[in-house]
Scaffold this motif. Structure first.
Motif, short mmCIF file in Angstrom:
data_model
loop_
_atom_site.label_atom_id
_atom_site.label_comp_id
_atom_site.label_asym_id
_atom_site.label_seq_id
_atom_site.Cartn_x
_atom_site.Cartn_y
_atom_site.Cartn_z
N ARG A 100 -3.00 -14.83 11.08
CA ARG A 100 -1.95 -15.32 10.22
C ARG A 100 -2.60 -14.74 8.62
O ARG A 100 -1.48 -14.69 7.78
CB ARG A 100 -1.65 -16.99 9.93
N GLU A 101 -3.79 -14.61 8.57
CA GLU A 101 -4.16 -14.03 7.25
C GLU A 101 -3.68 -12.64 7.04
O GLU A 101 -3.66 -12.07 6.03
CB GLU A 101 -5.56 -14.07 7.24
N CYS A 102 -3.37 -11.68 8.15
CA CYS A 102 -2.79 -10.35 8.07
C CYS A 102 -1.56 -10.26 8.11
O CYS A 102 -0.95 -9.37 8.74
CB CYS A 102 -3.74 -9.42 9.09
N SER A 103 -0.94 -11.14 7.34
CA SER A 103 0.63 -11.22 7.56
C SER A 103 1.18 -10.17 6.62
O SER A 103 0.72 -9.89 5.52
CB SER A 103 1.09 -12.69 6.98
N LEU A 104 2.36 -9.63 7.17
CA LEU A 104 3.04 -8.74 6.47
C LEU A 104 3.84 -9.39 5.29
O LEU A 104 4.66 -8.59 4.49
CB LEU A 104 3.88 -7.75 7.36
N LEU A 105 3.85 -10.62 5.08
CA LEU A 105 4.55 -11.51 4.02
C LEU A 105 3.73 -11.25 2.94
O LEU A 105 4.07 -11.80 1.64
CB LEU A 105 4.80 -12.75 4.55
N THR A 106 2.63 -10.69 2.79
CA THR A 106 1.58 -10.68 1.93
C THR A 106 2.42 -9.86 0.59
O THR A 106 3.21 -8.81 0.83
CB THR A 106 0.39 -9.74 1.88
N GLY A 108 3.71 -7.36 -1.88
CA GLY A 108 3.54 -5.90 -1.88
C GLY A 108 3.55 -5.20 -0.55
O GLY A 108 3.31 -3.99 -0.49
N ALA A 109 3.56 -6.03 0.53
CA ALA A 109 3.31 -5.38 1.73
C ALA A 109 4.63 -4.80 2.40
O ALA A 109 4.59 -3.87 3.19
CB ALA A 109 2.97 -6.65 2.90
N ILE A 110 5.62 -5.06 1.86
CA ILE A 110 6.92 -4.40 2.23
C ILE A 110 7.46 -3.72 0.95
O ILE A 110 7.72 -4.02 -0.05
CB ILE A 110 8.08 -5.47 2.62
N ASP A 111 7.77 -2.40 1.25
CA ASP A 111 8.31 -1.60 0.19
C ASP A 111 9.62 -0.64 0.86
O ASP A 111 9.13 0.25 1.69
CB ASP A 111 7.09 -0.72 -0.27
N GLY A 112 10.61 -0.85 0.51
CA GLY A 112 11.70 -0.23 1.04
C GLY A 112 11.87 -0.72 2.52
O GLY A 112 12.06 -1.67 3.07
N THR A 113 11.95 0.47 3.41
CA THR A 113 11.95 0.18 4.88
C THR A 113 10.54 0.23 5.51
O THR A 113 10.24 0.09 6.81
CB THR A 113 12.77 1.48 5.57
N ILE A 114 9.47 0.24 4.61
CA ILE A 114 8.12 0.24 5.37
C ILE A 114 7.39 -0.98 5.00
O ILE A 114 7.41 -1.35 4.00
CB ILE A 114 7.09 1.41 4.62
#
Length: 159
Positions: A100-106, A108-114
């Motif tokens: 849960r600590e390595c969540s892509l919800l951090t 800046g983790a989402i930029d456009g489609t990546i």
């Protein structure tokens, strides 16, 4: 005597076929039982109802919202195309660093489609299935079902 030889040959052939069948079962069996390539992400029940009128970010391609308290590490809902109503939903857990600590919800983790894992740096393409763009992750993001309801006004996310 000829019949006894034929019977012995048939027994030998049957034993050989049985041996080959057992070897094939041990090799193919475990692979065919893996129905979900994301078995590392623990199963958590997900059931989310979304009114698109309440989430402006889902009304434009590339927009996304997230639900931090859903799924294993949060749920990302991504709009690929609002006109043709293409939406995707993924668990935010990296398939390489399952925590849960390595969540892509951090932030800046989402930029456009990546989407980028903040722990291992794996990059995933959100458009079309959450596939790995750059590793070390090898498996795509765990995907949830998206159902369009009420003439395209609501979404239901579930597993």
């Amino acid at each position: 005597m000829v019949n006894a030889i034929k019977i012995e040959k048939m027994k030998h052939i049957i034993q050989r076929i049985a041996q080959l069948f057992l070897v094939a079962a041990f090799i193919i069996g475990p692979v065919s039982c893996n129905k979900d390539s994301n078995t590392l992400i623990p199963w958590v029940p997900v059931s989310i109802q979304i009114s698109l009128a309440n989430y402006i970010d889902l009304n434009a391609p590339g927009g996304y919202i997230y639900f931090p308290d859903q799924g294993y590490a949060g749920v990302i809902v991504y709009c690929a195309d609002n006109v043709s109503q293409q939406y995707y939903a993924f668990d935010a857990a990296c398939t390489h660093e399952v925590s849960r600590e390595c969540s892509l919800l951090t932030k800046g983790a989402i930029d456009g489609t990546i989407a980028t894992c903040p722990c291992c740096g794996s990059k995933y393409i959100l458009f079309g299935g959450g596939y790995v763009l750059n590793g070390p992750a090898k498996d795509p993001l765990k995907q949830y079902h998206v159902q369009i309801l009420n003439g395209g006004n609501n979404l239901r996310i579930y597993n």
